[in-house]
Design an enzyme around this catalytic site. Structure first.
Site, PDB file in Angstrom:
ATOM      1  N   HIS A  54       0.774  -1.145  -0.175  1.00  0.00           N
ATOM      2  CA  HIS A  54       0.075  -0.010  -0.010  1.00  0.00           C
ATOM      3  C   HIS A  54       0.847   1.109   0.022  1.00  0.00           C
ATOM      4  O   HIS A  54       1.972   1.263   0.340  1.00  0.00           O
ATOM      5  CB  HIS A  54      -0.653   0.003   1.080  1.00  0.00           C
ATOM      6  CG  HIS A  54      -0.134   0.100   2.374  1.00  0.00           C
ATOM      7  ND1 HIS A  54       0.555  -0.912   3.103  1.00  0.00           N
ATOM      8  CD2 HIS A  54       0.349   1.403   3.246  1.00  0.00           C
ATOM      9  CE1 HIS A  54       1.289  -0.545   4.073  1.00  0.00           C
ATOM     10  NE2 HIS A  54       1.019   0.839   4.211  1.00  0.00           N
ATOM     11  N   HIS A 136       5.587   6.429  -0.638  1.00  0.00           N
ATOM     12  CA  HIS A 136       6.301   5.322  -0.828  1.00  0.00           C
ATOM     13  C   HIS A 136       5.548   4.167  -0.668  1.00  0.00           C
ATOM     14  O   HIS A 136       4.610   4.325   0.131  1.00  0.00           O
ATOM     15  CB  HIS A 136       7.622   5.222  -0.271  1.00  0.00           C
ATOM     16  CG  HIS A 136       7.405   5.248   1.349  1.00  0.00           C
ATOM     17  ND1 HIS A 136       6.998   6.285   2.490  1.00  0.00           N
ATOM     18  CD2 HIS A 136       7.581   4.199   2.086  1.00  0.00           C
ATOM     19  CE1 HIS A 136       6.903   5.806   3.277  1.00  0.00           C
ATOM     20  NE2 HIS A 136       7.253   4.369   3.332  1.00  0.00           N
TER      21      HIS A 136
HETATM   22  P1  ATP Z   1       4.423  -3.072  12.564  1.00  0.00           P
HETATM   23  O1  ATP Z   1       4.559  -1.371  12.970  1.00  0.00           O
HETATM   24  O2  ATP Z   1       3.834  -3.854  13.268  1.00  0.00           O
HETATM   25  O3  ATP Z   1       5.824  -3.656  12.060  1.00  0.00           O
HETATM   26  P2  ATP Z   1       3.412  -1.899  10.143  1.00  0.00           P
HETATM   27  O4  ATP Z   1       4.606  -0.784  10.065  1.00  0.00           O
HETATM   28  O5  ATP Z   1       3.054  -2.459   8.991  1.00  0.00           O
HETATM   29  O6  ATP Z   1       3.675  -3.078  11.255  1.00  0.00           O
HETATM   30  P3  ATP Z   1       1.608   0.011  11.050  1.00  0.00           P
HETATM   31  O7  ATP Z   1       2.691   0.547  12.145  1.00  0.00           O
HETATM   32  O8  ATP Z   1       0.495   0.152  11.716  1.00  0.00           O
HETATM   33  O9  ATP Z   1       1.940  -1.128  10.584  1.00  0.00           O
HETATM   34  O10 ATP Z   1       1.825   1.071   9.920  1.00  0.00           O
HETATM   35  C1  ATP Z   1       0.823   1.449   8.963  1.00  0.00           C
HETATM   36  C2  ATP Z   1       1.443   2.185   7.860  1.00  0.00           C
HETATM   37  O11 ATP Z   1       1.674   3.434   8.446  1.00  0.00           O
HETATM   38  C3  ATP Z   1       2.779   1.762   7.224  1.00  0.00           C
HETATM   39  O12 ATP Z   1       2.701   2.198   6.003  1.00  0.00           O
HETATM   40  C4  ATP Z   1       3.639   2.629   7.990  1.00  0.00           C
HETATM   41  O13 ATP Z   1       4.747   2.897   7.264  1.00  0.00           O
HETATM   42  C5  ATP Z   1       2.885   3.841   8.004  1.00  0.00           C
HETATM   43  N1  ATP Z   1       3.266   4.512   9.519  1.00  0.00           N
HETATM   44  C6  ATP Z   1       3.330   3.804  10.670  1.00  0.00           C
HETATM   45  N2  ATP Z   1       3.621   4.855  11.484  1.00  0.00           N
HETATM   46  C7  ATP Z   1       3.622   5.973  10.949  1.00  0.00           C
HETATM   47  C8  ATP Z   1       3.982   7.267  11.316  1.00  0.00           C
HETATM   48  N3  ATP Z   1       4.201   7.414  12.684  1.00  0.00           N
HETATM   49  N4  ATP Z   1       3.934   8.450  10.574  1.00  0.00           N
HETATM   50  C9  ATP Z   1       3.661   7.981   9.258  1.00  0.00           C
HETATM   51  N5  ATP Z   1       3.470   6.595   8.662  1.00  0.00           N
HETATM   52  C10 ATP Z   1       3.492   5.654   9.541  1.00  0.00           C
END
Ligand code: ATP
Ligand code: MG
Length: 186
Positions: A54, A136
């Site tokens: 995504h 990205h």
């Molecule tokens: P995990 O953190 O459990 O390893 P994940 O990173 O795939 O899993 P999330 O942390 O819920 O899942 O993130 C969902 C999406 O949001 C991902 O594309 C991640 O890069 C983005 N994301 C996460 N935290 C932030 C943030 N603080 N600011 C911007 N984007 C974020």
């Protein structure tokens, strides 16, 4: 007597971990997955599963479920036509060892979409990560990376936007579409 849940979090309302994103159609998902496979051969690491690929537009994090109708209204209020996105540059962040694919030349519609979403959230009083938008698609985690470079482009016809829930089911983290809307033809 209070039940276990209310004893553990007496004042915390129920929340979901949410974010707005572009969620690919099947053909785009396959193309992104092929690029991930190719990049993995060069840079190693752990490939994101195809069904999780995504592009994040705005990250809300823990959000009260009572705010879902307001988030739906933010989606409904978008005034952005569909656009084409060409993802053609791979790169790497050494800090978190994430390798990604991005548009070398982001189309104007992409910044407009992220900007409208963020303005809508601000107007609604829903908090989100305010860091600048860096469009990205994460392809690899724990990668050793390499030089940023051009690659075979992935063409994405962006005609919908989704609100996603990030969570885990059966010990596997993943995402589920909470709601989505189409974008009108340009
Ligand atoms: P995990 O953190 O459990 O390893 P994940 O990173 O795939 O899993 P999330 O942390 O819920 O899942 O993130 C969902 C999406 O949001 C991902 O594309 C991640 O890069 C983005 N994301 C996460 N935290 C932030 C943030 N603080 N600011 C911007 N984007 C974020
Ligand atoms: Mg994360």
């Amino acid at each position: 007597m209070a039940d276990a849940a209310s004893t553990e979090h007496p004042t915390q309302p129920e929340t979901q971990r949410l974010f707005f994103a572009l969620w690919p159609d099947d053909a785009t998902r396959d193309a992104l997955d092929r690029t991930s496979k190719w990049l993995h051969q060069h840079w190693g690491g752990r490939r994101m599963r195809a069904e999780t690929l995504h592009l994040t537009l705005a990250f809300l994090g823990a959000t009260r479920m009572a705010q879902l109708p307001a988030l739906r209204a933010v989606l409904d209020g978008l005034d952005v036509p569909a656009f084409s996105l060409r993802l053609d540059q791979v790169g790497f962040w050494p800090g978190n060892r994430i390798a990604w694919l991005k548009p070398g030349v982001p189309p104007a519609g992409l910044a407009t979409l992220a900007g409208e979403l963020r303005a809508g959230l601000q107007a609604t009083g829903v908090s989100f990560d305010p860091r600048p938008f860096f469009p990205h698609v994460t392809l690899l985690r724990n990668s050793s990376g390499g030089m940023a470079s051009a690659c075979q482009p992935v063409h994405w016809h962006v005609d919908r936007v989704a609100l996603l829930e990030s969570g885990s089911a059966g010990g596997r983290s993943g995402y589920a579409v909470c709601c989505e809307r189409g974008l009108p033809r340009a």
